[in-house]
Design a protein around this motif. Structure first.
Motif, PDB file in Angstrom:
ATOM      1  N   SER A   1     -17.426  -0.065 -23.241  1.00  0.00           N
ATOM      2  CA  SER A   1     -17.508   1.239 -22.574  1.00  0.00           C
ATOM      3  C   SER A   1     -16.394   1.419 -21.544  1.00  0.00           C
ATOM      4  CB  SER A   1     -18.865   1.399 -21.889  1.00  0.00           C
ATOM      5  OG  SER A   1     -19.062   0.359 -20.935  1.00  0.00           O
ATOM      6  N   GLN A   2     -15.381   0.542 -21.593  1.00  0.00           N
ATOM      7  CA  GLN A   2     -14.324   0.586 -20.596  1.00  0.00           C
ATOM      8  C   GLN A   2     -13.099   1.314 -21.149  1.00  0.00           C
ATOM      9  OE1 GLN A   2     -14.277  -0.450 -17.353  1.00  0.00           O
ATOM     10  NE2 GLN A   2     -12.269   0.510 -17.283  1.00  0.00           N
ATOM     11  N   PRO A   3     -12.770   2.516 -20.636  1.00  0.00           N
ATOM     12  CA  PRO A   3     -11.542   3.186 -21.086  1.00  0.00           C
ATOM     13  C   PRO A   3     -10.320   2.571 -20.406  1.00  0.00           C
ATOM     14  CG  PRO A   3     -12.656   4.526 -19.451  1.00  0.00           C
ATOM     15  CD  PRO A   3     -13.545   3.327 -19.706  1.00  0.00           C
ATOM     16  N   MET A   4      -9.158   3.056 -20.772  1.00  0.00           N
ATOM     17  CA  MET A   4      -7.938   2.580 -20.145  1.00  0.00           C
ATOM     18  C   MET A   4      -7.945   2.912 -18.649  1.00  0.00           C
ATOM     19  SD  MET A   4      -4.799   3.422 -22.753  1.00  0.00           S
ATOM     20  CE  MET A   4      -5.301   5.123 -23.007  1.00  0.00           C
ATOM     21  N   THR A   5      -7.372   2.016 -17.863  1.00  0.00           N
ATOM     22  CA  THR A   5      -7.219   2.268 -16.434  1.00  0.00           C
ATOM     23  C   THR A   5      -5.958   3.085 -16.220  1.00  0.00           C
ATOM     24  OG1 THR A   5      -8.283   0.156 -15.921  1.00  0.00           O
ATOM     25  CG2 THR A   5      -7.006   1.204 -14.173  1.00  0.00           C
ATOM     26  N   LEU A   6      -6.110   4.231 -15.578  1.00  0.00           N
ATOM     27  CA  LEU A   6      -4.949   5.085 -15.329  1.00  0.00           C
ATOM     28  C   LEU A   6      -4.228   4.624 -14.070  1.00  0.00           C
ATOM     29  CD1 LEU A   6      -6.384   8.647 -16.090  1.00  0.00           C
ATOM     30  CD2 LEU A   6      -5.169   7.092 -17.617  1.00  0.00           C
ATOM     31  N   GLY A   7      -2.903   4.635 -14.126  1.00  0.00           N
ATOM     32  CA  GLY A   7      -2.100   4.267 -12.977  1.00  0.00           C
ATOM     33  C   GLY A   7      -2.133   5.340 -11.901  1.00  0.00           C
ATOM     34  N   LEU A   8      -1.531   5.024 -10.758  1.00  0.00           N
ATOM     35  CA  LEU A   8      -1.546   5.965  -9.644  1.00  0.00           C
ATOM     36  C   LEU A   8      -0.842   7.264  -9.990  1.00  0.00           C
ATOM     37  CD1 LEU A   8      -0.823   3.606  -6.626  1.00  0.00           C
ATOM     38  CD2 LEU A   8      -3.005   4.289  -7.584  1.00  0.00           C
ATOM     39  N   ASP A   9       0.211   7.177 -10.828  1.00  0.00           N
ATOM     40  CA  ASP A   9       0.943   8.394 -11.163  1.00  0.00           C
ATOM     41  C   ASP A   9       0.150   9.305 -12.092  1.00  0.00           C
ATOM     42  OD1 ASP A   9       1.052   6.626 -13.242  1.00  0.00           O
ATOM     43  OD2 ASP A   9       3.208   6.780 -13.574  1.00  0.00           O
ATOM     44  N   LEU A  10      -0.974   8.816 -12.636  1.00  0.00           N
ATOM     45  CA  LEU A  10      -1.790   9.628 -13.536  1.00  0.00           C
ATOM     46  C   LEU A  10      -3.120  10.066 -12.920  1.00  0.00           C
ATOM     47  CD1 LEU A  10      -1.262   7.808 -16.953  1.00  0.00           C
ATOM     48  CD2 LEU A  10      -0.109   9.838 -16.080  1.00  0.00           C
ATOM     49  N   GLN A  11      -3.613   9.342 -11.927  1.00  0.00           N
ATOM     50  CA  GLN A  11      -4.883   9.757 -11.312  1.00  0.00           C
ATOM     51  C   GLN A  11      -4.764   9.943  -9.811  1.00  0.00           C
ATOM     52  OE1 GLN A  11      -8.121   6.969 -10.912  1.00  0.00           O
ATOM     53  NE2 GLN A  11      -6.851   5.254 -11.518  1.00  0.00           N
ATOM     54  N   GLY A  12      -3.578   9.726  -9.265  1.00  0.00           N
ATOM     55  CA  GLY A  12      -3.407   9.840  -7.832  1.00  0.00           C
ATOM     56  C   GLY A  12      -3.840   8.566  -7.131  1.00  0.00           C
ATOM     57  N   GLY A  13      -3.421   8.423  -5.886  1.00  0.00           N
ATOM     58  CA  GLY A  13      -3.763   7.236  -5.122  1.00  0.00           C
ATOM     59  C   GLY A  13      -2.557   6.715  -4.362  1.00  0.00           C
ATOM     60  N   SER A  14      -2.710   5.528  -3.805  1.00  0.00           N
ATOM     61  CA  SER A  14      -1.667   4.952  -2.959  1.00  0.00           C
ATOM     62  C   SER A  14      -1.347   3.524  -3.368  1.00  0.00           C
ATOM     63  CB  SER A  14      -2.100   4.964  -1.482  1.00  0.00           C
ATOM     64  OG  SER A  14      -2.124   6.268  -0.969  1.00  0.00           O
ATOM     65  N   TYR A  15      -0.044   3.232  -3.322  1.00  0.00           N
ATOM     66  CA  TYR A  15       0.454   1.869  -3.499  1.00  0.00           C
ATOM     67  C   TYR A  15       1.206   1.523  -2.213  1.00  0.00           C
ATOM     68  CZ  TYR A  15       3.851  -1.737  -4.859  1.00  0.00           C
ATOM     69  OH  TYR A  15       4.639  -2.867  -4.898  1.00  0.00           O
ATOM     70  N   ILE A  16       0.810   0.456  -1.570  1.00  0.00           N
ATOM     71  CA  ILE A  16       1.438   0.053  -0.315  1.00  0.00           C
ATOM     72  C   ILE A  16       1.775  -1.427  -0.393  1.00  0.00           C
ATOM     73  CG2 ILE A  16       1.122  -0.220   2.175  1.00  0.00           C
ATOM     74  CD1 ILE A  16      -0.716   2.177   2.138  1.00  0.00           C
ATOM     75  N   LEU A  17       3.013  -1.762  -0.048  1.00  0.00           N
ATOM     76  CA  LEU A  17       3.439  -3.157   0.025  1.00  0.00           C
ATOM     77  C   LEU A  17       3.543  -3.536   1.492  1.00  0.00           C
ATOM     78  CD1 LEU A  17       4.381  -5.653  -1.576  1.00  0.00           C
ATOM     79  CD2 LEU A  17       6.725  -4.827  -1.315  1.00  0.00           C
ATOM     80  N   LEU A  18       2.719  -4.485   1.902  1.00  0.00           N
ATOM     81  CA  LEU A  18       2.665  -4.928   3.298  1.00  0.00           C
ATOM     82  C   LEU A  18       3.378  -6.255   3.456  1.00  0.00           C
ATOM     83  CD1 LEU A  18      -1.145  -4.257   3.790  1.00  0.00           C
ATOM     84  CD2 LEU A  18       0.692  -2.794   4.625  1.00  0.00           C
ATOM     85  N   GLU A  19       3.957  -6.453   4.613  1.00  0.00           N
ATOM     86  CA  GLU A  19       4.612  -7.727   4.928  1.00  0.00           C
ATOM     87  C   GLU A  19       4.108  -8.224   6.274  1.00  0.00           C
ATOM     88  OE1 GLU A  19       9.060  -9.232   4.343  1.00  0.00           O
ATOM     89  OE2 GLU A  19       8.886  -7.940   6.099  1.00  0.00           O
ATOM     90  N   VAL A  20       3.674  -9.468   6.301  1.00  0.00           N
ATOM     91  CA  VAL A  20       3.236 -10.065   7.561  1.00  0.00           C
ATOM     92  C   VAL A  20       4.441 -10.174   8.495  1.00  0.00           C
ATOM     93  CG1 VAL A  20       2.292 -12.127   8.649  1.00  0.00           C
ATOM     94  CG2 VAL A  20       1.357 -11.336   6.475  1.00  0.00           C
ATOM     95  N   ASP A  21       4.279  -9.629   9.693  1.00  0.00           N
ATOM     96  CA  ASP A  21       5.374  -9.621  10.673  1.00  0.00           C
ATOM     97  C   ASP A  21       5.572 -11.037  11.209  1.00  0.00           C
ATOM     98  OD1 ASP A  21       7.239  -9.115  12.554  1.00  0.00           O
ATOM     99  OD2 ASP A  21       6.053  -7.710  13.725  1.00  0.00           O
ATOM    100  N   ARG A  22       6.658 -11.663  10.762  1.00  0.00           N
ATOM    101  CA  ARG A  22       6.923 -13.046  11.151  1.00  0.00           C
ATOM    102  C   ARG A  22       7.125 -13.162  12.658  1.00  0.00           C
ATOM    103  NH1 ARG A  22       9.119 -17.428   8.093  1.00  0.00           N
ATOM    104  NH2 ARG A  22      10.096 -19.016   9.384  1.00  0.00           N
ATOM    105  N   ALA A  23       7.805 -12.181  13.249  1.00  0.00           N
ATOM    106  CA  ALA A  23       8.101 -12.247  14.682  1.00  0.00           C
ATOM    107  C   ALA A  23       6.812 -12.221  15.506  1.00  0.00           C
ATOM    108  CB  ALA A  23       9.015 -11.087  15.083  1.00  0.00           C
ATOM    109  N   SER A  24       5.878 -11.338  15.147  1.00  0.00           N
ATOM    110  CA  SER A  24       4.625 -11.271  15.913  1.00  0.00           C
ATOM    111  C   SER A  24       3.795 -12.524  15.713  1.00  0.00           C
ATOM    112  CB  SER A  24       3.822 -10.035  15.494  1.00  0.00           C
ATOM    113  OG  SER A  24       3.318 -10.175  14.173  1.00  0.00           O
ATOM    114  N   LEU A  25       3.885 -13.104  14.499  1.00  0.00           N
ATOM    115  CA  LEU A  25       3.151 -14.336  14.228  1.00  0.00           C
ATOM    116  C   LEU A  25       3.701 -15.479  15.084  1.00  0.00           C
ATOM    117  CD1 LEU A  25       0.892 -15.337  12.218  1.00  0.00           C
ATOM    118  CD2 LEU A  25       2.763 -16.274  10.875  1.00  0.00           C
ATOM    119  N   VAL A  26       5.029 -15.569  15.173  1.00  0.00           N
ATOM    120  CA  VAL A  26       5.656 -16.611  15.997  1.00  0.00           C
ATOM    121  C   VAL A  26       5.307 -16.402  17.462  1.00  0.00           C
ATOM    122  CG1 VAL A  26       7.867 -17.504  16.812  1.00  0.00           C
ATOM    123  CG2 VAL A  26       7.536 -17.062  14.381  1.00  0.00           C
ATOM    124  N   ALA A  27       5.336 -15.138  17.918  1.00  0.00           N
ATOM    125  CA  ALA A  27       5.015 -14.844  19.307  1.00  0.00           C
ATOM    126  C   ALA A  27       3.579 -15.239  19.638  1.00  0.00           C
ATOM    127  CB  ALA A  27       5.247 -13.364  19.594  1.00  0.00           C
TER     128      ALA A  27
END
Length: 850
Positions: free
Chosen positions: A42-68
């Motif tokens: 009963s599982q249809p294809m999963t639509l990507g963000l460009d077809l159903q809307g939504g957000s893609y975010i790439l996060l990076e841990v702030d090395r400087a704040s971690l060191v501080a």
């Protein structure tokens, strides 16, 4: 090859039936899916963000704040350990990655080393790093002066741990939004990918992810003036620091550095309302340890202000009127209901161990996604109609069989995408349409072989059997080269490019099944039932079988033209350059829709001129209400990511809805550029090795030269048109590489066959013969590909048009290079019949001696 046992027939149609069952959910409504038995898929294809809307975010841990943060922790540990050991010290400072202090009595050096020994002991690195890790090194550069420095190994260990912790915190925060099936994954050492389909409020998601949510309760320093410290009239006393409130304008507070109670002791946080003021507040509850500490602090400091600090901002600093012993408290701070809800979400999810910077953002509104789905469906249907009608016209009844096989090919491809849970993106729809063109190519290869064998005088059954047998190796070689390109796309691509690669690779597998197995069964069944007396062609053919075009006689002219166009393309690339998209330059692209009947481009430029540094491109996109805004990476974003996009939102959101937002930081864009170059080079290298193994080195060189020619010509087209060059353009080029090699391999396969068949024929004559024998197939395949791609170009929407245009050019150039580049290279690299003559003479001598 036309005989099928009962068990083979059963397996073939069982696979087809499975494909139908797994593909069926994609055409059923949600109510029908809910009514299906639990044992049915009963599982249809999963639509990507460009077809159903939504957000893609790439996060990076702030090395400087971690060191501080780590450096602050080491400093506090040093202070605590020395105080516990009764060791006097002075000048405790922290700079860079070093904490340094001086002993009042240098004779206590040995006692100091013993007191700080726990800070330098190795800790377990866990499964990821293995072994143990030393986080700090202790040195005594001169008597009585000690220096603790953070090691790179220790920082990397903390970074890896912070990413693992952050993933769980981010997951809890995203889950609190009530979204369905978010994807949160680690990427590399210090990055986290968050993909939330169907999200209606991406700004709220970014706000939640952008806060560390480190909640602390600290006493306010009432012995010194915060205003005096803020004005620079006196320094902040030791043990205190200056913070500001969240008010507008912010108010200064001098708070003690010592944390009395932290957010780690929270067990719950909920939005409620103050009974006296009816304002939104956040009610919190502590665990047993936190309740005990909170009660003790409030009991000992009645009458003093108690600051509630979130991420180094004072939310409020109420006076402690009476001891709070029940383990419950309220946080107030001029909240709205929404902001109180968001703070509750942050506190329930827990604090991030370090700041997370947004390195890349791609947001698509649900309306734009629905438009993309409709455009993709229309393009797919129209492309299928083009291909079906063309095959019927070209091959008659055999074309009908090819269309039946093509239908089941698409069904199996959709079934695999559904079963694997793969994400279908807009380029993925292009991959499905492209699969239809490639599937038809396999049938064209088989049918042309059948007609050729029939013309040579074989019976109908012998012709059909020989056609499938001789086309098998060619089909395998041609599709494996395309599979190599798809594999490189998957491993080096990202987002929609990966979706295209998955669809293309699965399409190749289903094509091999339908062409080699299902089509053969259908033809065998037709022969068995109807017993045809003749294999009839359709209503037309592009090339007469008696054609003898002297291609090699024109090779010098063709080479001269090719060299001139190639040099022009390279010169254009060096002079004009490509119109690089933000994938490679960094920056922001916004697709906005005016709330008014028409977008005001001049007003947008005026509004953004004081916000954005450098050129701002504003152009109409589609209808009069739609506008496309582009600008490069901003200096402000280097210090605080997302500063520019937040400013643009604030300036335009009253009059415009943001349908699509793409933000790529400069570091990410540089990595994508390197990956793109490696992708093209890696694909060509992998294909060259395969061709070398399957044929001979001359064929491999010829294939790579002709493919490089196609890539250069396509890049020349992009230079001339100044179409945006982005990640999907790289996908298009790699697809061209696969298709060009596909076409070239077919020609090479016929040349290899003729080399064995006509051992004394001069090489140029043999190449001409091979090219003429495969010319009709080359044109037929090119036409079917162009028909499929044309449907995408004209009916697939604006987003996919820039992706398809270079592919159309690449197909046309690929047909040319298969004839005028790949063949002549065999002559220039001396694949001559003298070698074959020597082999034939040696075999004759051996026969005589025997």
């Amino acid at each position: 090859m036309l005989h099928f046992s009962r068990w083979k027939t059963t397996i073939i149609w069982f696979i087809v039936l499975l494909g139908v069952v797994f593909a069926m959910p994609n055409i059923l409504t949600q109510r029908q899916l809910d009514a299906l038995p639990s044992w049915l898929p009963s599982q249809p294809m999963t639509l990507g963000l460009d077809l159903q809307g939504g957000s893609y975010i790439l996060l990076e841990v702030d090395r400087a704040s971690l060191v501080a943060a780590r450096l602050n922790s080491v400093r506090d540990d040093v202070r605590l350990q020395l105080r516990t050991a009764n060791i006097g010290y002075t000048a405790l400072t922290e700079t860079g990655q070093v904490v340094e202090f001086r002993l009042r009595d240098p004779a206590q050096s040995a006692a100091t080393r013993e007191a700080l020994r726990t800070l330098t002991e190795p800790v377990s690195g866990g499964l990821l790093t293995g072994g143990s890790v030393v986080e700090t090194n202790l040195e005594e550069p001169q008597p009585g002066v000690f220096r603790l420095s953070l090691t790179e190994q220790g920082i990397n260990y903390r970074l890896s741990t912070a990413v693992a912790q952050s993933i769980e915190v981010v997951r809890r925060r995203v889950d609190e939004l009530g979204t369905t099936e978010p994807i949160i994954q680690r990427q590399g050492m210090d990055r986290i990918m968050v993909q939330v389909p169907g999200l209606q409020d991406p700004a709220r998601l970014k706000a939640l992810l952008n806060q560390t949510a480190q909640l602390t309760f600290r006493l306010v320093d009432t012995q010194n003036s915060a205003q005096a410290v803020a004005a620079g009239q006196q320094p902040a006393p030791a043990g205190s620091e200056l913070l500001y409130s969240t008010d507008n304008p912010p108010q200064p507070f001098l708070v003690q550095r010592q944390i009395m109670v932290s957010g780690e002791n929270l067990t719950d946080a909920q939005t409620s309302f103050d009974q006296q003021t009816n304002e939104a507040v956040v009610s919190i509850r502590f665990d047993a340890r936190g309740a005990q500490r909170f009660g003790a602090v409030t009991q000992q400091n009645v009458g003093r202000p108690f600051a509630i600090v979130l991420d180094n901002q004072v939310l409020s600093a109420p006076n402690i009127r009476e001891p709070i012993l029940g383990g419950q408290a309220q946080i107030s701070g001029n909240f709205t209901v929404q902001s109180a809800n968001d703070l509750s979400v942050l506190l329930r999810a827990g604090a991030l161990p370090a700041n997370l910077n947004i390195m890349e953002e791609r947001t698509v509104g649900p309306g734009l996604g629905a438009d993309s789905v409709a455009a993709g469906q229309n393009a797919g249907i129209i492309g299928a109609i083009f291909v079906v009608v063309f095959m019927l016209a070209a091959y008659g009844f055999l074309g009908l069989i090819a269309n039946v096989a093509l239908f089941f090919n698409v069904v199996l491809l959709v079934a695999l995408l559904s079963w694997l849970g793969a994400t279908l993106t807009l380029p993925g729809i292009a991959g499905i349409v492209l699969t239809m063109g490639m599937a038809v190519d396999s049938n064209v290869l088989i049918y042309e072989r059948i007609l050729e064998e029939r013309k040579a005088g074989r019976s109908v059954i012998q012709s059909i059997d020989a056609g499938f047998h001789k086309a098998f190796g060619t089909i395998m070689d041609a599709n494996i080269t395309s599979l190599i390109a798809a594999a490189v796309l998957f491993f080096l691509g990202s987002g929609p490019v990966r979706g295209f690669a998955v669809t293309l690779a699965l399409g190749i597998l289903t094509t091999l099944f339908t062409a080699i197995t299902l089509t053969r069964w259908l033809v065998a069944y037709w022969v068995k039932v109807r017993r045809p007396k003749e294999v009839k062609r359709g209503f037309f053919t592009f090339v007469n079988k008696t054609t003898r075009i002297p291609f090699m006689a024109m090779r010098r002219v063709a080479f001269a033209l090719t060299i001139a166009l190639s040099l022009a393309s390279i010169a254009g690339l060096a002079g004009m350059g490509l119109n690089y998209g933000i994938d490679f330059t960094g920056g922001t692209v916004i697709e906005a829709r005016s709330k008014a009947p028409e977008a005001d481009l001049a007003q947008i430029r005026s509004s953004l001129s004081n916000i954005i540094e450098g050129e701002v491109q504003v152009q109409e996109f589609g209808s009069a209400r739609d506008v496309l805004i582009r600008f490069g990476s901003q200096p402000a974003d280097l210090e605080t990511p997302q500063t520019s996009i937040n400013a643009v939102r604030g300036a335009l959101q009253a009059d415009y809805d943001f349908e699509r937002v793409e933000v790529v930081g400069p570091s990410v864009s540089g990595e994508l550029a390197v990956a793109a170059v490696l992708g093209v080079v890696g694909a060509m290298l992998g294909i060259m090795i395969y061709v070398w193994v399957r044929f001979e080195w001359q064929f491999a060189v010829g294939a790579i030269v002709s493919t490089a020619h196609d890539v250069i010509m396509t890049i020349g087209f992009l230079v001339i048109t100044q179409a945006e060059f982005n990640l999907t353009s790289i996908a298009a080029i790699l697809t061209i590489v696969g298709y060009s090699l596909n076409d070239t391999i077919v020609v090479f396969d016929r040349m290899r066959e003729n080399l064995r068949k006509y051992k004394k024929m001069p090489i140029d004559t043999l190449i001409d013969l091979s090219l003429n024998e495969t010319l009709n197939r080359t044109i037929m395949t090119g036409v079917t590909m162009i028909l499929a791609l044309a449907a995408l170009y004209f009916f697939g929407g604006d987003v996919i048009r820039n992706f398809v245009a270079p592919m159309i050019v690449g197909v046309l150039v690929g047909v040319y290079s298969s004839v005028f580049i790949a063949g002549p290279m065999l002559i220039y690299f001396k694949l001559r019949p003298e070698k074959a003559d020597m082999v034939e003479a040696a075999q004759a001598n051996t026969a005589k001696e025997a």
